[in-house]
Scaffold this motif. Structure first.
Motif, mmCIF file in Angstrom:
data_model
loop_
_atom_site.group_PDB
_atom_site.id
_atom_site.type_symbol
_atom_site.label_atom_id
_atom_site.label_comp_id
_atom_site.label_asym_id
_atom_site.label_seq_id
_atom_site.Cartn_x
_atom_site.Cartn_y
_atom_site.Cartn_z
ATOM 1 N N CYS A 84 0.850 -1.187 0.000
ATOM 2 C CA CYS A 84 0.000 0.000 0.000
ATOM 3 C C CYS A 84 0.887 1.240 0.000
ATOM 4 O O CYS A 84 1.811 1.363 0.801
ATOM 5 N N HIS A 137 0.155 4.210 0.894
ATOM 6 C CA HIS A 137 -0.045 5.091 2.057
ATOM 7 C C HIS A 137 0.495 4.472 3.343
ATOM 8 O O HIS A 137 0.840 5.174 4.267
ATOM 9 N N CYS A 138 0.475 3.150 3.404
ATOM 10 C CA CYS A 138 0.731 2.495 4.692
ATOM 11 C C CYS A 138 2.007 1.673 4.709
ATOM 12 O O CYS A 138 2.418 1.188 5.764
ATOM 13 N N CYS A 192 -5.803 -2.926 1.439
ATOM 14 C CA CYS A 192 -4.952 -2.551 2.562
ATOM 15 C C CYS A 192 -5.778 -2.644 3.840
ATOM 16 O O CYS A 192 -6.867 -2.095 3.925
ATOM 17 N N CYS A 245 -5.772 1.203 5.759
ATOM 18 C CA CYS A 245 -6.506 2.379 5.272
ATOM 19 C C CYS A 245 -7.663 2.002 4.378
ATOM 20 O O CYS A 245 -8.387 2.873 3.908
HETATM 21 ZN ZN ZN Z 1 -3.052 1.544 3.216
#
Ligand code: ZN
Ligand code: ADP
Length: 748
Positions: A465, A467-468, A483, A486
């Motif tokens: 992911c 973002h993560c 994910c 998120c």
């Molecule tokens: Zn994520």
């Protein structure tokens, strides 16, 4: 006398403080933490005295009386009661469930003290007196002569039965002051059997090397200060941390203090415990060391608990729950292998044994000593910031080299063998070599992860992911990658996004398939498999370990449970079959776990006088967890990993709280999870960052659907009580259950 009024927490499955008057005769012995019997409605229930003082909202003349004080000592010493209150707030659970965890079931049912009467000589008779007694009272003389020959007091019942006498004979001698009668608690000692026919272990301490001496001296000063403090002992595998613990324990005991010694898993390592115990009993000058873990029988647990609560025993060694042992005058808590996820309880109350240890030390004004070769990044940052003192052992005790870690690139192996290999050529050759030299091999499979991540077996690419920074999870039902933090999602690729190869789905191997593969390549080897399936009986586990120790097994195949604190001198080869399983689970701690696993596993190889070798098989040899582990470079690993944690605001830079929702109806579950998330966002949005809600990694278990929500926060102590309050007011439907988990250690 003035009326004494107490608030009592009933052990009756509800969370409330009820008030009672204390009868005059009971007042001297009763205090905060006492176990009492009190009337509730029409029955008698047990409860713990939580406070002394009158209620504000109840007429005093209508208060009932405390019916019984069960023990003449507190069942929860003040530091434990304070700890229970802190835990209730921090982990958002009922005080009753924590008290229930702290006090053994037998105590909660009000088991009394089991005692036996002993007889001993109180006053020696002169030959003339004895001769006179022979004539006048031959039975009494017979009893006297018997007791006089004994070294220690004898059980009254046994003696009388053996001599064929009645209690009146003993009573007459007691009355004359010749014999005394004493009472003693009957105790059962856990692991007494191991002591009897286990290995005899030297109780002799080692001569300390220079680094150990420095650490021991520092601990001496810390303990001498007589106040709360936490020390992190970072010592590489085989650096002799245990010796430092033992010296610190000796100091604490000599100063009149009590000690808790926590280890991650007791039931699996009886020999470690037996060794510790004999050393501890030697240090404590023969006073008992209580062993404490979840497999004790009720009687054993009760005995150990009573010995500690009465101050007869001052040391306890045990797993997680031993942190609640009623040790008196607590001076030192040792947490060995403090990084171990096993310290976290995965049912209510979901506490972390190490964190609770630090808090208990604080409340008791004691010292907490955390030790590890691979400290958790939480503890490491606390040491860096100066919150904890740091002690380091950088050398192995006998200057042996750490074993060589050889990384096998499975991408190349896969191309060579044209199938997905479980055993590389290198590992097979190394095993054959060990077999010829009559040395032993351990093969680890880290099966805890389930491989629903996407890994390309051509190039080693793993879908993450953006973002993560955690691996995405493949959901078969709708062919998506999602994910878990998120909730981002997209269609699962059919080909590797990096190299275009179609081999992007790799399922990890089980222990059984590896065992079969080993049998094919080493038909003459004696092979044993050790995992949750084959080891359902606890004795079977010990049996296999002792066979392995005795050299009756050549290759042991198992999950990482065989790695814990075991010490096999003849093991010179350790193979990690699939390092990727632990590295690509959807958890931001995946790297940390893999690094810990590799370093700890490597520390097991070649512990005797032979050098060890470790072979790690992986599709992603370039991964940092693997590269840093090759030189056991903890500092390097920590620096690089902490940078990622800081960039993504992960623990240890923020706390994480997990909220799970379960229910039979998926739409309804989704709806309520979303409504709840909105409410939290509105009320606490300035103090928590929410991610989710989203379906859990395992979306459905036993006909129940699962959704989850994550909260990131800097201030657990403020946010959790707020969440608990909101949760209590929220209109949850009956068929939705939800569970809060503060500081979870497994996200996958
Ligand atoms: Zn994520
Ligand atoms: P670790 O730091 O990995 O926990 P241990 O405490 O298990 O290491 O010690 C490793 C081995 O070294 C043990 O067998 C222990 O008895 C031994 N040992 C510890 N200290 C000394 C010493 N000063 N001299 C010799 N042997 C020691």
């Amino acid at each position: 006398m003035r009326a004494m009024i107490v608030g009592v927490h009933p052990l009756a499955g509800f969370d409330k403080l009820l008030h009672y008057r204390v009868p005059d005769a009971m007042q001297a012995a009763l205090g905060v933490g006492s176990l009492v019997r009190v009337p509730i409605v029409n029955t008698m229930k047990l409860g713990i005295v939580g406070e002394i003082g009158a209620p504000t909202d109840f007429p005093l003349d209508r208060l009932k009386l405390v019916a019984q004080l069960v023990y003449p000592f507190p069942a929860l010493p003040p530091d434990l009661l304070g700890l229970a209150r802190w835990m209730a707030r921090y982990y958002a659970c009922g005080l009753d469930s924590i008290i229930e965890t702290m006090i053994p079931a037998a105590v909660r049912r009000g088991a009394g003290l089991k005692q036996e009467k002993l007889l001993a000589i109180a006053q020696k008779l002169s030959p003339e007196e004895l001769a006179a007694m022979e004539k006048r009272a031959p039975q009494q003389a017979k009893l006297y002569r018997f007791l006089e020959q004994q070294f220690r007091p004898q059980a009254k019942g046994l003696v009388l039965a053996r001599l064929g006498q009645t209690a009146a004979v003993a009573a007459a001698l007691v009355k004359r002051g010749v014999v005394r009668e004493e009472t003693r608690r009957i105790e059962r000692v856990a692991y007494a059997d191991d002591h009897a026919h286990g290995e005899l272990v030297a109780a002799q301490p080692h001569l300390l090397n220079e680094e150990q001496q420095v650490a021991v001296d520092a601990m001496g000063r810390t303990l001498g200060a007589g106040k709360f403090g936490v020390t992190l002992l970072h010592g590489i595998t085989g650096s002799g941390k245990t010796e430092v613990y033992l010296r610190a324990i000796a100091t604490a005991l000599e100063g009149g203090g009590g000690v808790v010694f926590l280890v991650p898993e007791v039931a699996l390592t009886p020999q470690t415990v037996a060794r510790l115990r004999s050393r501890l009993e030697a240090i404590a000058h023969g006073t008992r060391c209580v062993v404490w873990h979840s497999h004790l029988s009720e009687g054993e647990r009760l005995d150990g608990w009573l010995a500690l609560a009465t101050g007869e025993a001052r040391v306890v060694v045990g797993a997680r729950s031993a942190i609640f042992a009623p040790v008196q005058q607590l001076r030192l808590i040792v947490v060995d292998e403090e990084h171990e996820p096993a310290y976290k309880q995965d049912e209510t109350p979901r506490y972390h044994g190490r964190d609770v240890a630090v808090m208990r030390a604080k409340l008791a004004g004691a010292v907490c000593l955390l030790g590890s070769a691979t400290p958790s990044l939480e503890s490491f940052t606390n040491a860096e910031s100066g919150k904890y003192a740091l002690l380091q052992l950088t050398q192995r005790v006998d200057a042996r080299k750490l074993p060589y870690i050889d990384v096998v690139d499975l991408r190349i192996e896969a191309a060579k063998q044209r199938t997905l290999p479980s055993l590389s050529g290198k590992l097979v050759r190394a095993m054959q070599d060990r077999l010829e030299r009559r040395e032993q091999t351990i093969l680890f499979i880290n099966r805890r992860g389930y491989s629903s991540s996407m890994l390309c077996t051509k190039c080693g690419h793993v879908e993450e992911c953006a973002h993560c920074s955690i691996a995405l999870t493949y959901h078969r039902t709708d062919e998506t990658l999602r994910c878990h933090l998120c909730a981002a999602q997209r269609a699962a690729p059919l080909r590797c996004p990096q190299c275009g190869a179609p081999e992007i789905r790799w399922r990890g191997l089980g222990t059984q398939r590896v065992e079969e593969a080993v049998r094919r390549v080493l038909p003459r080897a004696r092979i044993e498999r050790m995992d949750a399936d084959t080891m359902s009986k606890k004795n079977r586990f010990r049996e296999v370990l002792s066979q392995f120790r005795a050299g009756k097994i050549d290759v042991l195949v198992g999950t990482q449970m065989i790695g814990k604190g075991l010490d096999f001198p003849n093991v010179t080869l350790v193979g990690l079959i699939d390092a990727d399983i632990s590295m690509h689970i959807p958890d931001f701690r995946a790297n940390e776990r893999t690094f810990q696993l590799l370093v700890q596993v490597a520390g097991r190889a070649g512990r005797g006088d032979r050098a060890g070798e470790v072979i790690v098989q992986t599709f992603t040899p370039q991964a940092e967890a693997i590269q840093f582990s090759r030189h056991a470079d903890y500092a390097g690993f920590a620096a690089s990993e902490l940078k990622m944690r800081r960039d993504f605001h992960y623990p240890p830079y923020r706390h994480l709280i997990h909220h799970l929702f379960r229910g039979p109806n998926p739409e309804k579950l989704k709806f309520f999870a979303e409504q709840w998330a909105k409410l939290v966002e509105k009320t606490l949005g300035d103090r928590v960052e929410l991610r989710g809600p989203a379906p859990s990694p395992i979306e459905k278990i036993k006909d129940e659907y699962r959704w989850q929500l994550w909260y990131f926060t800097h201030t657990v102590t403020k946010v959790v009580p707020e969440l608990a309050r909101l949760r209590a007011e929220f209109a949850w439907p009956d068929d939705i259950t939800q569970v809060l988990d503060v500081d979870p250690v497994n996200l996958a």
